[in-house]
Design a protein around this motif. Sequence first.
Motif, short mmCIF file in Angstrom:
data_model
loop_
_atom_site.label_atom_id
_atom_site.label_comp_id
_atom_site.label_asym_id
_atom_site.label_seq_id
_atom_site.Cartn_x
_atom_site.Cartn_y
_atom_site.Cartn_z
N ALA A 1 0.82 -1.20 0.00
CA ALA A 1 0.00 0.00 0.00
C ALA A 1 0.86 1.26 0.00
O ALA A 1 0.56 2.24 -0.70
CB ALA A 1 -0.93 0.00 1.21
N THR A 2 1.95 1.25 0.76
CA THR A 2 2.83 2.41 0.83
C THR A 2 3.50 2.68 -0.51
O THR A 2 3.55 3.83 -0.98
CB THR A 2 3.89 2.21 1.92
N ALA A 3 4.02 1.63 -1.15
CA ALA A 3 4.68 1.80 -2.44
C ALA A 3 3.67 2.21 -3.52
O ALA A 3 3.99 3.00 -4.41
CB ALA A 3 5.39 0.52 -2.85
N GLN A 4 2.45 1.67 -3.44
CA GLN A 4 1.43 2.04 -4.42
C GLN A 4 1.06 3.51 -4.28
O GLN A 4 0.86 4.22 -5.27
CB GLN A 4 0.19 1.17 -4.24
N LEU A 5 0.96 3.98 -3.04
CA LEU A 5 0.69 5.40 -2.79
C LEU A 5 1.86 6.24 -3.30
O LEU A 5 1.65 7.30 -3.92
CB LEU A 5 0.47 5.64 -1.30
N ALA A 6 3.08 5.79 -3.06
CA ALA A 6 4.26 6.51 -3.55
C ALA A 6 4.24 6.60 -5.07
O ALA A 6 4.54 7.65 -5.65
CB ALA A 6 5.53 5.82 -3.06
N GLU A 7 3.90 5.49 -5.73
CA GLU A 7 3.82 5.49 -7.19
C GLU A 7 2.76 6.47 -7.67
O GLU A 7 2.99 7.22 -8.64
CB GLU A 7 3.50 4.09 -7.71
#
Length: 292
Positions: free
Chosen positions: A238-244
Amino acid sequence: MNDIVRETPDTAVDNLIERTILDIGIPPCPIILERFTTEARQDEPDFKRLASIIGTDVGLSAGLIKTANSPYFGMRQRVRSVNEAIVILGLKTASRAVAGLVLSKAFPNVANLERFWDASARIALLSGWLAQHLNIPGLRAEDAYTFGLFRDCGIPVLLGRFPRYENVLAAANVDVTRSFTEVEGVELPTNHAMVGCLLAQNWWLPEEICLAIRHHHDRAALESIDSRLPVLSSRLIATAQLAEYIVQQQLGLSLTQEWTKLGAACLRILDIDEGSLDALCAEAAPVATSSE
């Protein structure tokens, strides 16, 4: 009479993984990372020897120092040497940082990956910043950073193995209904999430990160309350998806349709209200657009 050696479920899985690594061409763990990790796992690691191992590669040395000076580590004084970087980061974090740094060097035969690595590096850096900024329970900034770097590492593997994969990748990036890996599976015997998971396992990354790589396009696993996916793995995804998503909004890099499919689940996992996204994007902009 010859003894019959029966294949147990565990050995069957091990053999399957080994065959997949050989068939797909997953890069072996680099010697410099293997030497560093072996020394780091000693009962009393020699920090001078660790620094000497990294010091054999000028680019890796500079990268480790740069990582230690990244904003989310919040160092008051600039790190100036490899030895100091290892001491400041700690052995576990330094080992993962080294793994991430050597990753982009593992694909010398795959051309035109500059934008891919740039986007991955920005997503990794921003993931680490978000882990700290949002104070995500149980999620360390360095783990978020490592996952951000390795999340899509299966892509260059498949680009080097399958000539038609560039077209498959383009189709998966624009598909708004099917999962990314489902699109890949139509044309290929595998997908980048599975291959990336195998590479991460082969490079000794923690299980939660490997599982997160394996399932980072798995909408069902993210949405299910009873999912067997570890909570930490879900938070990494979820964190990486938000970062992307933030990188896409700020720079137009790493353009996919994944936020449309996974965004709602990611916000729920991170306990973020959709109405606060614009403000969060504005706060994260200096990190997303940084060239450091």
